[in-house]
Design a protein around this motif. Structure first.
Motif, short mmCIF file in Angstrom:
data_model
loop_
_atom_site.label_atom_id
_atom_site.label_comp_id
_atom_site.label_asym_id
_atom_site.label_seq_id
_atom_site.Cartn_x
_atom_site.Cartn_y
_atom_site.Cartn_z
N PHE A 222 0.86 -1.19 0.00
CA PHE A 222 0.00 0.00 0.00
C PHE A 222 0.91 1.25 0.00
CE2 PHE A 222 -2.05 -3.42 2.36
CZ PHE A 222 -3.23 -3.58 1.64
N PRO A 223 1.43 1.63 -1.18
CA PRO A 223 2.43 2.71 -1.27
C PRO A 223 2.01 4.04 -0.67
CG PRO A 223 2.23 1.51 -3.35
CD PRO A 223 1.11 1.05 -2.48
N THR A 224 0.72 4.28 -0.58
CA THR A 224 0.26 5.58 -0.06
C THR A 224 -0.03 5.54 1.43
OG1 THR A 224 -2.03 5.04 -0.63
CG2 THR A 224 -0.73 6.23 -2.29
N ASP A 225 0.02 4.36 2.04
CA ASP A 225 -0.28 4.25 3.47
C ASP A 225 1.03 4.32 4.27
OD1 ASP A 225 -1.40 3.87 5.91
OD2 ASP A 225 -1.89 1.74 5.62
N HIS A 226 1.44 5.54 4.59
CA HIS A 226 2.70 5.76 5.30
C HIS A 226 2.56 5.75 6.82
CE1 HIS A 226 4.37 8.19 1.60
NE2 HIS A 226 4.09 6.92 1.32
N GLN A 227 1.31 5.80 7.29
CA GLN A 227 1.12 6.06 8.71
C GLN A 227 1.71 5.01 9.64
OE1 GLN A 227 -0.10 9.12 9.43
NE2 GLN A 227 0.70 8.63 11.47
N PRO A 228 1.55 3.72 9.36
CA PRO A 228 2.10 2.72 10.31
C PRO A 228 3.60 2.86 10.53
CG PRO A 228 0.54 1.69 8.82
CD PRO A 228 0.76 3.06 8.29
N ILE A 229 4.36 2.96 9.45
CA ILE A 229 5.81 3.06 9.61
C ILE A 229 6.21 4.43 10.14
CG2 ILE A 229 6.31 3.82 7.25
CD1 ILE A 229 8.77 1.94 7.37
N LEU A 230 5.43 5.46 9.79
CA LEU A 230 5.71 6.80 10.30
C LEU A 230 5.54 6.82 11.82
CD1 LEU A 230 6.45 9.72 9.65
CD2 LEU A 230 4.02 10.19 9.29
N ASN A 231 4.55 6.10 12.32
CA ASN A 231 4.34 6.02 13.77
C ASN A 231 5.55 5.39 14.46
OD1 ASN A 231 1.81 7.17 13.53
ND2 ASN A 231 0.71 5.21 13.54
N GLN A 232 6.09 4.33 13.85
CA GLN A 232 7.26 3.66 14.41
C GLN A 232 8.48 4.59 14.41
OE1 GLN A 232 7.27 0.75 15.89
NE2 GLN A 232 5.09 0.45 15.42
N LEU A 233 8.65 5.33 13.36
CA LEU A 233 9.78 6.27 13.26
C LEU A 233 9.66 7.39 14.29
CD1 LEU A 233 10.12 6.58 9.38
CD2 LEU A 233 11.69 5.40 10.92
N GLN A 234 8.43 7.89 14.49
CA GLN A 234 8.23 8.95 15.47
C GLN A 234 8.52 8.45 16.89
OE1 GLN A 234 4.19 9.98 14.45
NE2 GLN A 234 4.82 11.65 13.07
N ALA A 235 8.15 7.20 17.15
CA ALA A 235 8.45 6.62 18.46
C ALA A 235 9.96 6.48 18.65
CB ALA A 235 7.77 5.25 18.59
N LEU A 236 10.67 6.08 17.59
CA LEU A 236 12.13 5.95 17.67
C LEU A 236 12.80 7.30 17.85
CD1 LEU A 236 14.64 4.21 17.54
CD2 LEU A 236 14.52 4.27 15.03
N THR A 237 12.25 8.33 17.23
CA THR A 237 12.78 9.69 17.41
C THR A 237 12.74 10.09 18.87
OG1 THR A 237 12.04 10.36 15.20
CG2 THR A 237 12.52 12.12 16.77
N GLN A 238 11.63 9.81 19.53
CA GLN A 238 11.50 10.14 20.95
C GLN A 238 12.50 9.35 21.80
OE1 GLN A 238 9.60 12.62 22.24
NE2 GLN A 238 9.21 13.07 20.09
N LEU A 239 12.71 8.08 21.45
CA LEU A 239 13.64 7.25 22.21
C LEU A 239 15.08 7.74 22.09
CD1 LEU A 239 12.25 3.67 21.49
CD2 LEU A 239 12.29 4.84 23.70
N THR A 240 15.46 8.17 20.89
CA THR A 240 16.85 8.57 20.67
C THR A 240 17.19 9.92 21.28
OG1 THR A 240 16.21 9.38 18.46
CG2 THR A 240 17.22 7.18 18.59
N VAL A 241 16.23 10.54 21.93
CA VAL A 241 16.55 11.72 22.74
C VAL A 241 17.41 11.31 23.93
CG1 VAL A 241 15.57 13.53 24.19
CG2 VAL A 241 14.52 13.00 21.99
N GLU A 242 17.21 10.06 24.38
CA GLU A 242 17.96 9.54 25.52
C GLU A 242 19.28 8.94 25.05
OE1 GLU A 242 15.65 6.96 27.99
OE2 GLU A 242 13.78 8.00 27.51
N ASP A 243 20.35 9.30 25.74
CA ASP A 243 21.68 8.88 25.32
C ASP A 243 21.82 7.36 25.28
OD1 ASP A 243 24.51 9.78 24.74
OD2 ASP A 243 24.87 8.45 26.44
N ASP A 244 21.18 6.65 26.20
CA ASP A 244 21.31 5.20 26.28
C ASP A 244 20.84 4.53 24.99
OD1 ASP A 244 21.97 2.82 27.65
OD2 ASP A 244 19.84 2.48 28.06
N PHE A 245 19.80 5.08 24.38
CA PHE A 245 19.26 4.49 23.16
C PHE A 245 20.03 4.93 21.92
CE2 PHE A 245 15.65 3.74 25.94
CZ PHE A 245 15.22 2.49 25.53
#
Length: 458
Positions: A27-50
């Motif tokens: 589903f080339p136009t359905d970006h939301q699922p993977i975008l949600n995962q990326l946004q969650a990873l962005t928040q995690l990488t604020v912490e030095d340990d991650f």
């Protein structure tokens, strides 16, 4: 989080990202699922340990994502993750990180080439932050980044978006700080336009551009080369920055003071042609800027020590003060004193020029018997005393003149006698000298003048 828990977490996240990519294939136009995962990873990488433990597999997935036509939001989220990671584990996966950096540079280049890149502004900001963070942790990558971005830095520095300009100046400073070779290359004629943008950016107050200019001030050859290759209007901007920085720049190469002294002596007399000329003569303004730098900086120990025995500079300054004083008394012109704090003055190269000459003479004569005697022998004491009057064209000239006279009198009986005799003649009022820290004494032989305490530099 324990290592085993962390490994499980990364494995689960990798699985979800792969699932998101697979879903994207269907589903080339359905970006939301993977975008949600990326946004969650962005928040995690604020912490030095991650961010310091992100595995190569995740980085490779990010590379896969940004190489696909997935649109700005998803690429932006990948760039944010890379920015947060700062290349901390570069040594573990250099090939993947190099590919990611190369892709970032490609995205930045495409951003620059577009005519209306409004929606990519935030992406360009984040990529520049990412590159800047990597440079701060991996100085050995400076040449790779310089090779990738050198042809675009001029446009980035002058970009209308303030944050693009700021972040690109941060990248520029980091590259220059990390490599003397690149600093040397930048002072060649090939990069005149880029250095001109850097100087303009510094003049506008962009902090990292100002840091970059200070790097060049620490090397005599680099600063002089940069100066010589620039157009006159850019030279004036550079001199303005040096004037602001020089009193506080303790690492300034001492030979730069000799360079500025020489340049001032070569251009000093240009100010005389502005006596009755209302236009802003840029060549004369160069002389104005140079004497301001020398006047400000010569109060510092390093500069004062370097110029202490520069007799040519001393003579040039004395001759110029006498000439300007004489021309000012010959009629109404731009050198004529306006004895009023609030007098109306118009922009002109001579504004504050005389004041800086006085200030420079005062500094050069500080604990310098040779300079003290030279000023007396070349009959510059009378013009100095007459500078004790108010002048709207030269704010604070009264105070600088008195401080210069204090230094002339320090342990110099001959100068004290000359000033005492001129005080009796009414060239300067005793009360004015007393108000500004001089001791005026009357004896059978007449008035004498001396400093009330130890000499000091203006």
């Amino acid at each position: 989080m324990s290592n085993s828990s962390k490994d499980s977490f990364w494995a689960e996240l990798e699985s979800k990202l792969k699932e998101g990519l697979a879903n994207l294939n269907s589903f080339p136009t359905d970006h939301q699922p993977i975008l949600n995962q990326l946004q969650a990873l962005t928040q995690l990488t604020v912490e030095d340990d991650f961010r310091s433990s992100i595995p190569n597999e995740i980085l490779q997935l990010l590379l896969t994502i940004i190489q696909r036509p997935v649109g700005v939001p998803m690429v932006l989220e990948c760039a944010r993750i890379l920015r947060n990671c700062c290349g901390k584990n570069w040594e573990s996966f250099p090939d993947t990180w190099n590919q990611l950096l190369s892709k970032c540079n490609q995205l930045l280049e495409s951003f620059i080439l577009k005519e209306f890149p409004v929606e990519e502004i935030v992406l360009a900001r984040v990529i520049l932050q990412c590159v800047g963070n990597i440079l701060n942790t991996h100085t050995n990558l400076s040449h790779i980044i310089w090779e990738s971005l050198q042809s675009h830095l001029s446009k980035l520095l002058s970009h209308e978006d303030e944050k693009i300009s700021l972040y690109s100046s941060s990248v520029m400073f980091a590259v220059l700080r990390n490599s003397l070779t690149i600093r040397e290359e930048l002072t060649t004629h090939k990069w005149r336009d880029l250095t001109a943008e850097l100087i303009l950016s510094s003049h506008k107050g962009i902090l990292y551009s100002q840091f970059a200019i200070k790097l060049f001030m620490c090397d005599q050859n680099l600063l002089e080369n940069m100066y010589n290759f620039q157009e006159l209007h850019t030279r004036l901007l550079l001199l303005n920055q040096i004037s602001e920085f020089s009193p506080e720049c303790e690492d300034m190469d001492v030979q730069n003071w000799q360079c500025f002294s020489r340049l001032f002596q070569e251009r000093a007399n240009l100010i005389l042609r502005t006596c009755e000329n209302p236009s802003l003569d840029l060549e004369a303004m160069e002389a104005t800027s140079l004497v301001e730098i020398l006047a400000k900086s010569s109060s510092g120990d390093v500069c004062h020590r370097e110029l202490f025995l520069d007799d040519d500079l001393l003579v040039t300054t004395i001759d110029l003060l006498r000439s300007i004083h004489s021309l000012g008394q010959s009629g109404s012109n731009y050198f004529t004193t306006i004895n009023d704090h609030f007098g109306s003055v118009e922009p002109h190269p001579a504004l504050n020029f005389k004041c800086n000459l006085v200030r420079l003479l005062g500094n050069l004569s500080y604990k310098n018997p040779s300079a003290q005697d030279r000023i007396r022998e070349l009959e510059a004491i009378a013009p100095l005393l007459e500078c004790c009057n108010l002048d709207a064209r030269n704010p604070f000239i009264q105070q600088w003149s008195i401080l210069a006279i204090r230094n002339l009198c320090g342990k110099n009986i001959a100068n004290q006698e000359v000033i005492g005799s001129m005080t009796r003649q009414g060239v300067v009022q005793p009360s004015l000298l007393e108000d500004l820290g001089m001791v005026v004494e009357e004896s059978d032989s007449g008035l004498s003048v001396r400093p009330c305490d130890a000499n000091r530099k203006p």
